[in-house]
Design an enzyme around this catalytic site. Structure first.
Site, PDB file in Angstrom:
ATOM      1  N   PRO A  93      11.975  42.694  22.663  1.00  0.00           N
ATOM      2  CA  PRO A  93      12.412  41.722  22.602  1.00  0.00           C
ATOM      3  C   PRO A  93      13.933  42.132  23.637  1.00  0.00           C
ATOM      4  O   PRO A  93      14.538  43.818  22.580  1.00  0.00           O
ATOM      5  CB  PRO A  93      12.408  41.135  21.196  1.00  0.00           C
ATOM      6  CG  PRO A  93      10.941  41.602  21.031  1.00  0.00           C
ATOM      7  CD  PRO A  93      10.402  43.299  21.478  1.00  0.00           C
ATOM      8  N   CYS A  94      14.457  42.192  23.326  1.00  0.00           N
ATOM      9  CA  CYS A  94      16.539  41.564  24.597  1.00  0.00           C
ATOM     10  C   CYS A  94      17.253  41.566  23.648  1.00  0.00           C
ATOM     11  O   CYS A  94      18.122  42.071  24.973  1.00  0.00           O
ATOM     12  CB  CYS A  94      16.091  42.502  25.855  1.00  0.00           C
ATOM     13  SG  CYS A  94      15.753  41.262  26.908  1.00  0.00           S
ATOM     14  N   PRO A  95      17.149  40.508  23.374  1.00  0.00           N
ATOM     15  CA  PRO A  95      19.057  39.978  22.952  1.00  0.00           C
ATOM     16  C   PRO A  95      19.551  40.058  22.467  1.00  0.00           C
ATOM     17  O   PRO A  95      20.983  40.068  22.899  1.00  0.00           O
ATOM     18  CB  PRO A  95      18.028  38.536  22.740  1.00  0.00           C
ATOM     19  CG  PRO A  95      16.888  38.643  22.895  1.00  0.00           C
ATOM     20  CD  PRO A  95      16.040  39.400  22.832  1.00  0.00           C
ATOM     21  N   PHE A  97      20.963  43.407  23.200  1.00  0.00           N
ATOM     22  CA  PHE A  97      20.909  44.623  24.095  1.00  0.00           C
ATOM     23  C   PHE A  97      21.510  43.929  25.235  1.00  0.00           C
ATOM     24  O   PHE A  97      22.404  44.619  26.149  1.00  0.00           O
ATOM     25  CB  PHE A  97      19.877  45.424  24.278  1.00  0.00           C
ATOM     26  CG  PHE A  97      19.695  46.439  22.985  1.00  0.00           C
ATOM     27  CD1 PHE A  97      20.568  47.200  22.646  1.00  0.00           C
ATOM     28  CD2 PHE A  97      18.312  46.225  23.008  1.00  0.00           C
ATOM     29  CE1 PHE A  97      19.472  48.284  21.764  1.00  0.00           C
ATOM     30  CE2 PHE A  97      17.326  46.923  21.994  1.00  0.00           C
ATOM     31  CZ  PHE A  97      18.656  47.769  20.898  1.00  0.00           C
TER      32      PHE A  97
END
Length: 371
Positions: A93-95, A97
């Site tokens: 999961p990337c939120p 970054f």
């Protein structure tokens, strides 16, 4: 070749591998609704379930729980005993970054999962791996430092790597979506080809069908006044396959099983009619143009994408088309709208995942890399 998939979501990345010479042997996803959607979509597409099953839970159990850790190792060795390569694929999961997300970086709850994935690679030693994430991890200065640390970890663990920032448009998806791709392979499999820690001959561009310079040079249509149900001819000189309308027609979105699934705004129809077709300049409301490609299909953070010529938000069927998924890919009809659009927005565009999977398959085959 078999892959073990982590942070699988509803399986957009996995589908690219499944349709390009790989078997998905194992699937791990934390969100139960995403996992249910993964299984539902595979059933509707008549794809066999993974040999080693599904695990709905935290990826960290494969680092901390002896039973789960040993089970994973046994399954990997069973694959190798058949003479097959073992790969890990995943996009944590990337939120944390993402510029549009929380931007907490390595200290965020999701940011720490990138380290978990790299630790899993280092400890379990797959033959090759793919790590995908948002542009921010690769290009933002403070996040890039964290990425370099992750890269050094896999280098120290005996891998050579290559990386690229790519856009889904380059592979034929109708969506301006940049992703950082990080591929690694064990040095011992490279043999005499191994020099340093960088893979120098990886064919990243083999299945790229457009360049960003070409895409930016096309004379895309300007914004036009919204007209409910209005028709507009496609302008000359643009690639039809990169347009929203092409994918709407290709996927028969009006009769797709997920066609009825769209949010109804509280403000009613009046606000829906205020935005021109193609006006994606606003932070929140963006109306797509039928003869252009879509902005990034991320439907959180109060970002609302409007249908080009209907006074409503996009349906799940239309969003799946913008993610360039096959028409046969469907989500459970009883899934909540919030979960539907979250899993769609989190996924890797299928045309991108397919192109990357083909590239990896070609590389492993042409290098004659075997167990």
């Amino acid at each position: 070749m078999r892959v073990f998939s982590f942070f699988s979501g509803s399986g957009f990345l996995d589908l690219g591998f499944e349709t390009n010479g790989f078997d998905v042997a194992f699937v791990n996803e934390f969100d139960p609704e995403f996992m249910r959607a993964y299984q539902y979509a595979r059933q509707s597409m008549e794809i066999e379930p993974p040999e080693y099953g599904y695990y709905n839970g935290d990826v960290n159990v494969f680092l901390t729980d002896a039973e789960k850790r040993d089970e994973l190792s046994r399954n990997m060795e069973a694959v190798r005993a058949q003479g097959e390569l073992v790969g890990f694929i995943g996009g944590p999961p990337c939120p944390d970054f993402s510029i549009a997300g929380k931007n907490r970086g390595r200290e965020g709850d999701n940011g720490r999962l990138s380290l978990s994935y790299i630790n899993l690679i280092v400890q379990r030693q797959p033959d090759f791996f793919l790590f995908e994430n948002v542009k921010g991890l690769w290009s933002t200065k403070r996040h890039r430092a964290f990425f370099e640390e992750l890269k050094e970890m896999v280098h120290a663990a005996g891998y050579s790597t290559t990386e690229r920032l790519t856009n889904a448009l380059e592979f034929g998806a109708p969506q301006d979506r940049e992703r950082a791709l990080f591929f690694g392979i064990k040095n011992e499999l490279l043999g005499e080809e191994h020099t340093g820690n960088e893979i120098l001959n990886f064919p990243w561009l083999r299945y790229q069908v457009h360049t960003m310079d070409e895409i930016n040079a096309y004379l895309w249509p300007e914004n036009q006044d919204f007209e409910e149900g209005g028709e507009r001819m496609m302008p000359d000189g643009i690639p039809e396959e990169l347009t929203v309308q092409h994918w709407f027609e290709r996927n028969h979105v009006e009769t797709h099983p997920n066609a009825p699934h769209h949010f109804v705004p509280r403000a009613g129809l009046a606000k829906m009619q205020l935005y021109q077709e193609g006006d994606v300049s606003k932070k929140c409301y963006k109306r797509l143009h039928r003869w252009r490609y879509s902005p990034t299909a991320a439907y959180g953070n109060n970002e609302v994408h409007l249908h080009p010529y209907h006074a409503r938000r996009l349906s799940a069927a239309e969003a799946l088309a913008i993610q360039s998924l096959p028409e046969e890919f469907t989500l459970p009809p009883d899934m909540t709208l919030t979960a539907m659009f979250k899993t769609i927005g989190n996924g890797v565009p299928y045309m991108l995942s397919s192109g990357v999977a083909r590239t990896i398959h070609d590389y492993l085959t042409e290098m004659n890399i075997e167990q």
